[in-house]
Design a protein around this motif. Structure first.
Motif, mmCIF file in Angstrom:
data_model
loop_
_atom_site.group_PDB
_atom_site.id
_atom_site.type_symbol
_atom_site.label_atom_id
_atom_site.label_comp_id
_atom_site.label_asym_id
_atom_site.label_seq_id
_atom_site.Cartn_x
_atom_site.Cartn_y
_atom_site.Cartn_z
ATOM 1 N N LEU A 6 0.832 -1.204 0.000
ATOM 2 C CA LEU A 6 0.000 0.000 0.000
ATOM 3 C C LEU A 6 0.868 1.257 0.000
ATOM 4 N N HIS A 7 1.942 1.236 0.764
ATOM 5 C CA HIS A 7 2.865 2.378 0.795
ATOM 6 C C HIS A 7 3.395 2.670 -0.606
ATOM 7 N N ASP A 8 3.852 1.628 -1.299
ATOM 8 C CA ASP A 8 4.369 1.803 -2.665
ATOM 9 C C ASP A 8 3.278 2.303 -3.615
ATOM 10 N N ASN A 59 0.354 14.074 2.918
ATOM 11 C CA ASN A 59 0.015 14.290 4.326
ATOM 12 C C ASN A 59 -0.397 12.984 4.994
ATOM 13 N N TYR A 60 -1.130 12.171 4.259
ATOM 14 C CA TYR A 60 -1.573 10.894 4.825
ATOM 15 C C TYR A 60 -0.372 9.991 5.124
ATOM 16 N N LEU A 61 0.550 9.889 4.184
ATOM 17 C CA LEU A 61 1.743 9.071 4.437
ATOM 18 C C LEU A 61 2.502 9.587 5.651
ATOM 19 N N MET A 66 5.193 7.354 7.362
ATOM 20 C CA MET A 66 5.743 6.695 6.178
ATOM 21 C C MET A 66 6.419 7.746 5.298
ATOM 22 N N LYS A 67 7.385 7.305 4.529
ATOM 23 C CA LYS A 67 8.166 8.207 3.686
ATOM 24 C C LYS A 67 7.464 8.465 2.351
ATOM 25 N N VAL A 68 7.463 9.731 1.958
ATOM 26 C CA VAL A 68 6.987 10.122 0.632
ATOM 27 C C VAL A 68 8.182 10.055 -0.300
ATOM 28 N N GLU A 69 8.007 9.359 -1.405
ATOM 29 C CA GLU A 69 9.089 9.220 -2.385
ATOM 30 C C GLU A 69 8.617 9.799 -3.713
ATOM 31 N N LEU A 70 9.088 11.009 -3.999
ATOM 32 C CA LEU A 70 8.719 11.652 -5.255
ATOM 33 C C LEU A 70 9.544 11.074 -6.394
ATOM 34 N N MET A 71 8.872 10.865 -7.516
ATOM 35 C CA MET A 71 9.516 10.292 -8.691
ATOM 36 C C MET A 71 9.464 11.294 -9.838
ATOM 37 N N PRO A 72 10.263 11.090 -10.867
ATOM 38 C CA PRO A 72 10.189 11.999 -12.026
ATOM 39 C C PRO A 72 8.800 11.968 -12.651
#
Length: 174
Positions: A6-8, A59-61, A66-72
């Motif tokens: 779910l995190h991913d 905000n929910y993560l 949990m870590k937010v991982e921004l992608m291109p």
């Protein structure tokens, strides 16, 4: 704690929401370049909404530690042949987003993650509105498509659309 799956998936959703914002910004720029300032305004409001959707997920993560991982952000189209084409692509895109949100809900259900299910209910309802809005715009443009004055009046009406911050963000600001 969220499951890794779910995190991913939520991190992927954040990227999808930011891509959606970028798409709608591109549509706004195309519409404005063709003299459709009202249509551009409609898409600028969509741009802001999609940014809010990404922020709600971020905000929910964070609230779940949990870590937010921004992608291109992948490239988007930059021009469309017509306003109708823009709204048709909008509807197709929103249908894909709906499927992604439904997938998040399915994962949360599989995980018995009731907190995530509760957060996702807002997005499920939001997607019903997003698809309806795009369908309404397609119908409106089709109704005036060959009538320059009708398109002018529709463009004027769309110029009056204003942005309202998404309620999950409004609630967190209080």
């Amino acid at each position: 704690m969220l499951s890794k799956k779910l995190h991913d998936a939520i991190n992927a959703q954040i990227n999808a929401e930011l891509w959606s914002a970028y798409l709608y910004l591109s549509m706004a720029m195309c519409a404005e370049s063709k003299g459709h300032k009202g249509v551009a305004n409609w898409f600028n409001v969509q741009f802001q909404e999609e940014q809010d959707h990404a922020r709600i997920f971020m905000n929910y993560l964070h609230s779940r530690d949990m870590k937010v991982e921004l992608m291109p952000i992948a490239e988007v189209d930059t021009c469309w042949d017509s306003v109708l084409d823009m709204f048709k692509q909008t509807l197709e895109h929103e249908k894909k987003v709906t499927a992604m949100i439904n997938n998040l809900a399915a994962i949360a259900k599989e995980d018995n993650d009731f907190a995530s299910i509760n957060r996702l209910v807002w997005f499920i309802d939001e997607q019903v509105e997003e698809e309806e809005s795009a369908r309404d715009m397609i119908q409106a443009v089709e109704a005036v498509e060959d009538n320059k004055y009708g398109m002018y009046m529709l463009d004027k009406e769309l110029a009056a659309r204003t942005y309202t911050q998404a309620s999950p963000l409004s609630a967190s600001a209080e």
